[in-house]
Design a protein around this motif. Structure first.
Motif, PDB file in Angstrom:
ATOM      1  N   UNK A   1       0.817  -1.211   0.000  1.00  0.00           N
ATOM      2  CA  UNK A   1       0.000   0.000   0.000  1.00  0.00           C
ATOM      3  C   UNK A   1       0.850   1.260   0.000  1.00  0.00           C
ATOM      4  N   UNK A   2       1.992   1.223   0.656  1.00  0.00           N
ATOM      5  CA  UNK A   2       2.869   2.395   0.652  1.00  0.00           C
ATOM      6  C   UNK A   2       3.441   2.654  -0.739  1.00  0.00           C
TER       7      UNK A   2
ATOM      8  N   UNK B   1       4.858  -7.590  -8.982  1.00  0.00           N
ATOM      9  CA  UNK B   1       4.802  -7.146 -10.367  1.00  0.00           C
ATOM     10  C   UNK B   1       4.213  -5.746 -10.377  1.00  0.00           C
ATOM     11  N   UNK B   2       4.889  -4.862 -11.075  1.00  0.00           N
ATOM     12  CA  UNK B   2       4.418  -3.482 -11.191  1.00  0.00           C
ATOM     13  C   UNK B   2       4.233  -3.160 -12.659  1.00  0.00           C
TER      14      UNK B   2
ATOM     15  N   UNK C   1       7.748  -3.950 -14.333  1.00  0.00           N
ATOM     16  CA  UNK C   1       8.878  -4.304 -13.485  1.00  0.00           C
ATOM     17  C   UNK C   1       8.430  -5.489 -12.650  1.00  0.00           C
ATOM     18  N   UNK C   2       9.338  -6.428 -12.419  1.00  0.00           N
ATOM     19  CA  UNK C   2       8.986  -7.604 -11.640  1.00  0.00           C
ATOM     20  C   UNK C   2      10.173  -8.021 -10.779  1.00  0.00           C
ATOM     21  N   UNK C   3       9.900  -8.381  -9.528  1.00  0.00           N
ATOM     22  CA  UNK C   3      10.934  -8.894  -8.619  1.00  0.00           C
ATOM     23  C   UNK C   3      10.387 -10.071  -7.853  1.00  0.00           C
TER      24      UNK C   3
ATOM     25  N   UNK D   1       0.142  -2.564  -8.845  1.00  0.00           N
ATOM     26  CA  UNK D   1       1.000  -3.564  -8.221  1.00  0.00           C
ATOM     27  C   UNK D   1       0.225  -4.838  -7.919  1.00  0.00           C
ATOM     28  N   UNK D   2       0.903  -5.953  -8.130  1.00  0.00           N
ATOM     29  CA  UNK D   2       0.358  -7.254  -7.767  1.00  0.00           C
ATOM     30  C   UNK D   2       1.401  -7.969  -6.924  1.00  0.00           C
TER      31      UNK D   2
END
Length: 65
Positions: free
Chosen positions: A7-8, A31-32, A40-42, A18-19
Motif C-alpha cells: 500500500x505504501x 509485479x508493477x 517491473x517484476x521482482x 501492483x500485484x
C-alpha cells in the motif's frame, strides 16, 4: 524511502499498478505495471528488500521519461 507494505508503494506511485503474490512459503513476487504499459517484476524471500528494489527501479524509470 522505506516501504513497509504494498500500500505504501501504491500511495507513492499512483501511475503504477501492483500485484503481490506469495508464490511459495515466504517467497514473494511483486509485479508493477505502469499505466503506459511498462513493467517491473521482482521475486525474493525478503519482502522489504523486493519492495525497495521495485521502488528503486520505478524511481529510475520515472526520472528517465
Amino acid at each position: 524511502m522505506n516501504f513497509k507494505n504494498i500500500d505504501s508503494l501504491k500511495k507513492e506511485y499512483t501511475n503504477w499498478n501492483f500485484t503481490l503474490t506469495e508464490i511459495s512459503n515466504n517467497i514473494y513476487s511483486i509485479d508493477a505495471k505502469r499505466n503506459t504499459g511498462h513493467q517491473i517484476s521482482y521475486r525474493g524471500a525478503v519482502f522489504p528488500e523486493i519492495l525497495e528494489k521495485c521502488a528503486e527501479q520505478i524511481r529510475i524509470f520515472e526520472k528517465n521519461i
